[in-house]
Design a protein around this motif. Sequence first.
Motif, short mmCIF file in Angstrom:
data_model
loop_
_atom_site.label_atom_id
_atom_site.label_comp_id
_atom_site.label_asym_id
_atom_site.label_seq_id
_atom_site.Cartn_x
_atom_site.Cartn_y
_atom_site.Cartn_z
N LEU A 1 -3.66 7.88 -6.30
CA LEU A 1 -3.81 6.52 -6.86
C LEU A 1 -3.02 6.36 -8.16
O LEU A 1 -2.80 5.25 -8.62
N GLU A 2 -2.64 7.50 -8.74
CA GLU A 2 -1.93 7.45 -10.04
C GLU A 2 -0.46 7.84 -9.88
O GLU A 2 0.24 8.06 -10.87
N THR A 3 -0.02 7.94 -8.63
CA THR A 3 1.31 8.49 -8.37
C THR A 3 2.35 7.38 -8.19
O THR A 3 2.11 6.40 -7.49
N SER A 4 3.52 7.57 -8.78
CA SER A 4 4.58 6.57 -8.68
C SER A 4 5.08 6.43 -7.25
O SER A 4 5.25 7.43 -6.54
N HIS A 5 5.33 5.19 -6.87
CA HIS A 5 5.89 4.97 -5.53
C HIS A 5 7.34 5.42 -5.45
O HIS A 5 7.93 5.46 -4.39
N ARG A 6 7.94 5.74 -6.60
CA ARG A 6 9.33 6.25 -6.59
C ARG A 6 9.36 7.78 -6.57
O ARG A 6 10.42 8.38 -6.64
N SER A 7 8.18 8.41 -6.56
CA SER A 7 8.14 9.87 -6.62
C SER A 7 8.46 10.49 -5.26
O SER A 7 8.36 9.83 -4.22
N LYS A 8 8.82 11.78 -5.29
CA LYS A 8 9.06 12.52 -4.05
C LYS A 8 7.77 12.56 -3.22
O LYS A 8 7.81 12.47 -1.99
N VAL A 9 6.64 12.70 -3.95
CA VAL A 9 5.34 12.79 -3.26
C VAL A 9 5.13 11.55 -2.38
O VAL A 9 4.80 11.66 -1.19
N TYR A 10 5.33 10.36 -2.95
CA TYR A 10 5.08 9.16 -2.15
C TYR A 10 6.17 8.95 -1.09
O TYR A 10 5.89 8.53 0.03
N SER A 11 7.38 9.31 -1.46
CA SER A 11 8.47 9.16 -0.50
C SER A 11 8.19 9.99 0.76
O SER A 11 8.45 9.55 1.89
N ASN A 12 7.60 11.18 0.57
CA ASN A 12 7.23 12.00 1.74
C ASN A 12 6.17 11.31 2.59
O ASN A 12 6.21 11.37 3.81
N ILE A 13 5.20 10.66 1.92
CA ILE A 13 4.13 9.97 2.67
C ILE A 13 4.74 8.79 3.44
O ILE A 13 4.49 8.59 4.63
N ASN A 14 5.55 8.01 2.76
CA ASN A 14 6.17 6.81 3.36
C ASN A 14 7.02 7.20 4.58
O ASN A 14 6.87 6.63 5.67
N PRO B 1 4.62 -0.64 -3.16
CA PRO B 1 3.87 -0.76 -1.90
C PRO B 1 2.39 -0.44 -2.13
O PRO B 1 2.03 0.09 -3.19
N PRO B 2 1.53 -0.72 -1.14
CA PRO B 2 0.11 -0.35 -1.28
C PRO B 2 -0.03 1.16 -1.04
O PRO B 2 -0.40 1.60 0.06
N VAL B 3 0.26 1.92 -2.06
CA VAL B 3 0.39 3.38 -1.96
C VAL B 3 -0.85 4.02 -1.30
O VAL B 3 -0.72 4.82 -0.36
N PHE B 4 -2.03 3.67 -1.79
CA PHE B 4 -3.24 4.32 -1.29
C PHE B 4 -3.47 3.98 0.19
O PHE B 4 -3.81 4.86 1.00
N SER B 5 -3.26 2.72 0.56
CA SER B 5 -3.48 2.32 1.96
C SER B 5 -2.51 3.04 2.89
O SER B 5 -2.89 3.47 3.98
N VAL B 6 -1.27 3.19 2.46
CA VAL B 6 -0.28 3.87 3.32
C VAL B 6 -0.65 5.35 3.44
O VAL B 6 -0.58 5.94 4.53
N TYR B 7 -1.10 5.93 2.34
CA TYR B 7 -1.53 7.34 2.35
C TYR B 7 -2.66 7.56 3.35
O TYR B 7 -2.62 8.47 4.19
N VAL B 8 -3.70 6.68 3.32
CA VAL B 8 -4.83 6.86 4.24
C VAL B 8 -4.37 6.61 5.68
O VAL B 8 -4.73 7.34 6.61
N MET B 9 -3.54 5.59 5.85
CA MET B 9 -3.04 5.29 7.20
C MET B 9 -2.29 6.49 7.78
O MET B 9 -2.44 6.83 8.96
N ASP B 10 -1.52 7.13 6.94
CA ASP B 10 -0.77 8.33 7.37
C ASP B 10 -1.74 9.41 7.89
O ASP B 10 -1.48 10.05 8.91
#
Length: 369
Positions: free
Chosen positions: A39-52, A240-249
């Motif tokens: 919830l505190e992670t940037s959508h531009r980070s590698k972490v989120y890019s991997n989820i996306n 993007p809705p980071v948390f929702s995409v993470y759970v959806m994944d």
Amino acid sequence: MTEKKILNFGAGPAKLPQEVLKQVQGELLDYHGEGISILETSHRSKVYSNINDGAQRKIRDLLSIPENFKILFLQGGGTGQFASIPLNLIGKTGKADYIVTGNWSRLAAKEAEQYGQVNYVLPESKRFVGHPPRDQWKFSPDASYVYYCDNETVYGVEFPEPPETKGVPLVADMSSNFLTRPIDFTKFGAIFAGAQKNIGPAGVTVVIVREDLLGNALPVCPTVLNYSIMARDNSLHNTPPVFSVYVMDLVFDWIKRQGGLKEMHQRSKIKSEAIYNAMIASKGFYSCPVQSESRSRINIPFRIEASTPEKQTELEEKFLAQAQVKGMIQLKGHRSVGGIRASLYNAVGVEDAQALADFMLNFYKEANN
Ligand SMILES: Cc1ncc(COP(=O)(O)O)c(C=O)c1O
């Protein structure tokens, strides 16, 4: 924390797999050793890019989506798409055909009227109980696309198979039956689904659109609704809705572990048959107004028949109250149609549907004693 087992038949936001919720709970404070929450992670980070990227890959794999379709994770829900579809796709001829089989497709058609000429394919109806005979359908010769709702959540009307459009791009709202059965992409131009029923929390809407349909957005199309811009920027044009995409994944992983769409499809048939069979066994005590060939596997509205409307209300309220005591919740029908509705999304187990069917039969027997 309640000890009683809750069986959640809500229409949405709906039940999520327990396994997924536990995983979310376990990694909420420290995502994969990063020391911070997702919830505190940037959508531009590698972490989120991997989820996306991972979520896109997984959904492509689950549905066998061909390479010439773009997958977008957008905001604004199904209602946002009622505007986005015409804004992005009506430009070619300025016209679109709408097949209205319930309130959601009717709302979509009304929204589209703001952006172009809408042709209503079916005769106007106030009661939605199925699909009128094919000879009553009137397609226009020059529609940019044909729009329909694969599963009308409120009325429980589901297309057994997609309508034939003779080459005109077909656009589907699959918000309430997405990932409950395989999809033949040769038949579609675009598909969208809000996540909050079968695939995750509210906040993200999946759009799958054929590449050759991009690039025709109306000049008034807002940037956040523009498929071409969102596709170009890999759904990362803005936050993007980071948390929702993470759970959806995580839900995509869960579906795969369960056996994929073949299994989801099979379960949906078993679950819905349990409820429809209970209705048949009740010999008219429970009734579903929908024609049998259009009955939904996912959302089942039904009424309890009684000699007067007052008696009906009394019996339905009693049914809902007794179900609640047994932990069966969110069974009240949509406010526009009343009665009872069982929603049987992917995370609702076969045993949950069977428990509801058993309860229905017991309630029927007691009421007739
Ligand atoms: C089939 C269908 N389409 C669209 C919507 C609207 O979705 P939202 O509330 O995300 O705008 C719903 C909501 O339940 C729905 O069931």
